[in-house]
Design an enzyme around this catalytic site. Structure first.
Site, PDB file in Angstrom:
ATOM      1  N   ARG A 231       0.857  -1.193   0.000  1.00 42.63           N
ATOM      2  CA  ARG A 231       0.000   0.000   0.000  1.00 42.63           C
ATOM      3  C   ARG A 231       0.891   1.240   0.000  1.00 42.63           C
ATOM      4  O   ARG A 231       1.921   1.277   0.690  1.00 42.63           O
ATOM      5  CB  ARG A 231      -0.890   0.033   1.250  1.00 42.63           C
ATOM      6  CG  ARG A 231      -2.088  -0.907   1.211  1.00 42.63           C
ATOM      7  CD  ARG A 231      -3.114  -0.505   0.138  1.00 42.63           C
ATOM      8  NE  ARG A 231      -4.264  -1.402   0.085  1.00 42.63           N
ATOM      9  CZ  ARG A 231      -4.353  -2.473  -0.700  1.00 42.63           C
ATOM     10  NH1 ARG A 231      -3.378  -2.806  -1.515  1.00 42.63           N
ATOM     11  NH2 ARG A 231      -5.451  -3.211  -0.695  1.00 42.63           N
ATOM     12  N   GLU A 260      -3.371   6.704  -3.013  1.00 34.03           N
ATOM     13  CA  GLU A 260      -4.414   5.749  -3.409  1.00 34.03           C
ATOM     14  C   GLU A 260      -5.347   5.335  -2.288  1.00 34.03           C
ATOM     15  O   GLU A 260      -5.951   4.260  -2.367  1.00 34.03           O
ATOM     16  CB  GLU A 260      -3.737   4.463  -3.879  1.00 34.03           C
ATOM     17  CG  GLU A 260      -3.314   4.441  -5.289  1.00 34.03           C
ATOM     18  CD  GLU A 260      -2.841   3.045  -5.597  1.00 34.03           C
ATOM     19  OE1 GLU A 260      -3.570   2.315  -6.247  1.00 34.03           O
ATOM     20  OE2 GLU A 260      -1.752   2.689  -5.151  1.00 34.03           O
ATOM     21  N   HIS A 299      -1.406  -0.307  -9.853  1.00 35.31           N
ATOM     22  CA  HIS A 299      -2.028  -1.185  -8.849  1.00 35.31           C
ATOM     23  C   HIS A 299      -2.643  -2.421  -9.533  1.00 35.31           C
ATOM     24  O   HIS A 299      -3.860  -2.620  -9.513  1.00 35.31           O
ATOM     25  CB  HIS A 299      -3.087  -0.425  -8.040  1.00 35.31           C
ATOM     26  CG  HIS A 299      -3.385  -1.097  -6.729  1.00 35.31           C
ATOM     27  ND1 HIS A 299      -3.571  -0.427  -5.563  1.00 35.31           N
ATOM     28  CD2 HIS A 299      -3.528  -2.407  -6.402  1.00 35.31           C
ATOM     29  CE1 HIS A 299      -3.817  -1.270  -4.580  1.00 35.31           C
ATOM     30  NE2 HIS A 299      -3.790  -2.490  -5.071  1.00 35.31           N
TER      31      HIS A 299
END
Ligand code: NAI
Length: 333
Positions: A231, A260, A299
């Site tokens: 992450r 994000e 991602h």
């Protein structure tokens, strides 16, 4: 059994139809909230994704409901208390992409170590010179894995195949695993000091916010690579940009970026409901994109044919378990 699938794509529909032939299946592109649940009083199982809110309202309408099967790891879109009250079981998809993310991790590592992105860029422009494209072997190098969970373990297995040395930092060490997977646990600082490649595989929470920051990034070896497929918030972007600009770090492979925050679940990225424009803007704005020794992917570490099928296969297995009254791991019993 009568089973209703929500938020379903055409390819998923075909895949499910072939495998659940003995049931009455109905499919909806919409969420359970958008579709007319009123007409589904006799449905026994619903299969949803995270944009369907399985709340009291929905549960009240589905009088014959036995189970909710979510095609996601997370289940905070389902009111577990209300399900329990009504003896409705809830099933999820806990692990579907361990090897998938680990393989993407090595795609990033090897692209950086062998300068693949720069080489590709050059050859597409008709330039076949390999000046400045000297890479380095990963054999005999040390990889530091932060977070030795399901993905971290796969990374360690692959690293063993490349004959790398493996260090790991995890607040919950497992000595048997250490022996079986041929790695050494270490403190975070020691890992940063001694690794040629540092790869993040731990969850992002309040405690791990900016786990890699302006203080400890300086402990890293000069020229080391930082890989983040976990992450974005685990890494302080300002510290990373500084370390790359000064030459302290040799490169970074990033499947995730700090801004994000809106992504909870990888499959969310595949949904038509996810604001993809926002992701595009984030990427465009990012200074990191301008570095030649940084590779950014959007991602997508989870995104393989096999991983997507595993989500459906586990969902189908969950449904078969319910229909055969077999013991199967449910969140709510
Ligand atoms: P997992 O839960 O199996 O393993 C996480 C490990 O991290 C555990 O061993 C845990 O003890 C350890 N840990 C917890 N806090 C830590 C800390 N502060 N420092 C170091 N280690 C810590 O999780 P899994 O399945 O291996 O996934 C890891 C992460 O990868 C997920 O949290 C998720 O954010 C990310 N992910 C990214 C994907 C992508 O497409 N880019 C896809 C799937 C997961």
């Amino acid at each position: 059994m009568k089973i209703a699938f929500f938020e379903i794509k055409d390819w998923e529909k075909d895949y499910i139809k072939k495998r659940l032939k003995n049931h009455k299946l109905i499919f909806f592109k919409e969420t359970v909230n958008e579709s007319g649940v009123d007409s589904m009083k006799d449905v026994n199982i619903i299969s949803v994704f995270i944009y369907s809110k399985v709340n009291k309202d929905v549960l009240n309408k589905l009088k014959k409901l036995k189970a909710v099967v979510t095609r996601s790891t997370g289940y905070d879109h389902i009111d577990l208390k209300e399900c329990k009250k009504r003896k409705v079981k809830v099933y999820n998809v806990p692990n579907y992409g361990q090897n998938t993310v680990a393989e993407h991790t090595f795609a990033l590592i090897l692209s950086l170590s062998r300068r693949i992105n720069r080489a590709y860029d050059r050859t597409t422009r008709g330039n076949f010179s390999f000046d400045d494209l000297e890479g380095f072997d990963i054999k005999d190098k040390t990889i530091g894995i932060i977070g030795m969970g399901s993905i971290g373990r796969h990374v360690a297995r692959i690293a063993n195949g490349f004959e790398m040395m493996v260090l790991a930092y995890d607040p919950y060490p497992n000595k048997v695993l250490e022996k079986n997977l041929n790695f050494k646990y270490s403190s975070l600082n020691n890992l940063l000091k001694n690794s040629d490649i540092v790869s993040l595989h731990c969850p992002y929470d309040k405690k791990s916010y900016h786990l890699i920051n302006s203080r400890n990034i300086n402990l890293m070896k000069k020229g080391a690579l930082l890989i983040n497929t976990a992450r974005g918030g685990l890494v302080d972007t300002t510290a990373l940009v500084k370390a790359l600009s000064s030459g302290k770090l040799g490169g970074a492979g990033l499947d995730v970026l700090e801004e994000e925050g809106l992504i909870k679940e990888e499959a969310q990225l595949l949904s038509s409901k996810f604001p993809k424009e926002r992701l595009k803007n984030l990427l465009e704005d990012h200074l990191l994109l301008t570095f030649g020794n940084v590779i950014i992917t959007p991602h997508m570490a989870f995104y393989s044919t096999e991983a997507l099928q595993r989500i459906l296969d586990i969902t189908i297995r969950n449904i078969e378990c319910i229909s055969k009254n077999k013991v199967c791991e449910a969140i709510v019993e």
